[in-house]
Design an enzyme around this catalytic site. Structure first.
Site, PDB file in Angstrom:
ATOM      1  N   LYS A   1      37.868  25.185   7.080  1.00  0.00           N
ATOM      2  CA  LYS A   1      39.198  24.651   6.790  1.00  0.00           C
ATOM      3  C   LYS A   1      40.117  24.999   7.950  1.00  0.00           C
ATOM      4  CE  LYS A   1      40.927  24.692   2.669  1.00  0.00           C
ATOM      5  NZ  LYS A   1      41.238  23.256   2.487  1.00  0.00           N
TER       6      LYS A   1
ATOM      7  N   ASP B   1      43.223  27.760 -12.826  1.00  0.00           N
ATOM      8  CA  ASP B   1      43.008  26.305 -12.801  1.00  0.00           C
ATOM      9  C   ASP B   1      41.518  26.006 -12.868  1.00  0.00           C
ATOM     10  OD1 ASP B   1      43.713  23.637 -12.815  1.00  0.00           O
ATOM     11  OD2 ASP B   1      43.744  23.473 -10.638  1.00  0.00           O
TER      12      ASP B   1
END
Length: 445
Positions: free
Chosen positions: A41, A135
């Site tokens: 990333k 989440d």
């Protein structure tokens, strides 16, 4: 050399672009020595620096990810930085999302049990380290080449294309369908207990192939979540029903704990707890002076005693890099969908902004609840005084959903006011408007 093929710090060869978000791009990579596949990333530091506090979040993210190295969690291998970029080198998970497997239909109970065992083991480990995810959902659960589950960071989990299927919600950065009722109510909550609720929703989805709480209207879905209003399909075993009934308990203090989950006969069947990784090397690395860019001092710090708040969301930084949070599919098709937007501001800030803006429009403003406000025009229109309501919902940490709707008056007058005055005045707090479609018609609350 093109960016996609460059060698990173003499350690990794960067290959094809896998996906991108607002602040980051993710590339396929390979170790030059050893040949191990990784996901890299690449974060634009200049963009991150424009957001106050986000650089601190990165450093906290690194410390926390060092705490949660586990066979069923996507591993953060190392972090490197230059003057302009930050590089997260992650484990590359080849099998894709668990969501894609579920989209083809419900799973056999033995397969669902295996995934749930691995999920609970990883979540239990996170909680033991003081970290809650907040989440958990199939889109954030990846499968490796051996079919083992791995909890993913949000940026990577959003990369594979999602095949739309009736019964499952499809949003890039999270959905209220998996969020515990105490979180939706904007009350103080225990992150670990909220995770357990989400695990219950995941287990239901694995076995049923659809959500326990589903409705095209967001408000109706919230009502179902607040009441734990769901039904079991006939193929659910009695043991699975008992466990899910204990997981999806509205009162978090009465919700089953992970140690109790571990003791249930349903979960213990053929269960072998995995061994956690030993943390024996630093994650942070310094860039070489011979690389394409100079290292910037202070971008990567070694900490012998990482400090993190209790139940901090270990993945929320990468989540914030995703490009959208579209909940438009949750709302009634007849309602004008641009009456809904998401905001990165707190619910309190959003409410204050709405009240200020509408008062400046010479409307009478009255709060009916803490996060619901009614606005009424002071002059008579074609069908009496125009009245509308706005309600703010915090569906995830630092993410609010705002719904406007007309409660009285002429629809054309409402549309004109909303489009020409309300929307432009609120733009500075809007993250994204949902489903702009000027051909749809408004519907009263």
């Amino acid at each position: 050399m093109e960016e996609e093929r460059r060698v990173l710090f003499g350690k990794y060869e960067m290959g094809r672009l896998l996906g991108k978000g607002t602040f980051a791009k993710v590339y396929y990579g390979k170790e030059i020595i050893g040949g191990e596949c990784v996901a890299i990333k690449v974060i634009n530091k200049d963009q991150v620096m424009k957001r106050p506090g986000m650089m601190e979040q990165i450093k906290r993210e690194i410390s926390i990810m060092k705490l949660v190295r586990h066979p069923n969690i996507v591993e953060l291998k190392e972090v490197m930085a230059t003057k302009t970029k930050i590089f997260f080198v992650m484990e590359f998970v080849k099998g894709g999302e668990l969501f894609c497997k579920i989209s083809k239909g419900k799973l056999h109970e033995d397969a669902a049990r295996r995934y749930f065992q691995q999920l609970i083991s990883a979540v239990d480990y996170c909680h033991s380290r003081g970290v809650s995810h907040r989440d958990l959902k199939p889109e954030n659960l990846l499968l490796d080449e051996n079919g083992d589950l791995k909890i993913s960071d949000f940026g990577l989990s959003a990369l594979p294309e999602q095949i739309l299927q009736d019964g499952l919600l499809h949003t890039q950065c999270g959905t209220p369908a998996y969020v515990a009722p105490e979180v939706l109510k904007k009350k103080g909550y225990d992150g670990a207990k909220a995770d357990i609720w989400s695990c219950g929703v995941v287990l239901y989805v694995l076995l049923a192939g659809c959500l326990p709480f589903q409705d095209e209207n967001l408000m109706n879905m919230y009502r179902k979540i607040f009441r734990a209003d769901f039904e079991f399909p006939p193929w659910f075993s009695p043991e699975a029903r008992r466990l899910i009934s204990k997981l999806l308990v509205v009162d978090p203090d009465r919700r089953i704990s992970i140690p109790a989950i571990m003791r249930t006969p349903w979960l213990r069947k053929n269960f072998t707890p995995p061994l956690a990784f030993k943390i024996d090397e630093p994650i942070c690395s310094q860039s070489s002076k011979n690389n394409e860019e100079e290292e910037e001092d202070g971008d990567c710090e070694n900490q012998t005693e990482p400090i993190s708040p209790k139940f901090f969301n270990a993945f929320e930084f990468i989540s914030s890099m995703s490009s959208g949070f579209d909940l438009s599919s949750l709302f009634e098709s007849k309602r004008k969908v641009q009456s809904v937007f998401t905001s990165r501001s707190s619910a309190t800030e959003v409410m204050e902004k709405i009240e200020t803006v509408t008062k400046e429009m010479n409307m009478k403003v009255k709060r009916t609840k803490d996060f619901k406000v009614k606005m009424e025009g002071k002059t008579e229109g074609r069908k009496g005084r125009l009245s509308m309501t706005a309600e703010v919902f915090e569906v995830a940490p630092e993410i609010s959903v705002v719904e406007f709707c007309k409660s009285a008056g002429d629809t054309l007058e409402y549309d004109r006011l909303y489009e020409e005055e309300v929307r432009p005045a609120l733009n500075d707090i809007v993250w994204s408007w949902h489903g702009d479609n000027n051909n749809t018609s408004s519907e009263d609350c």
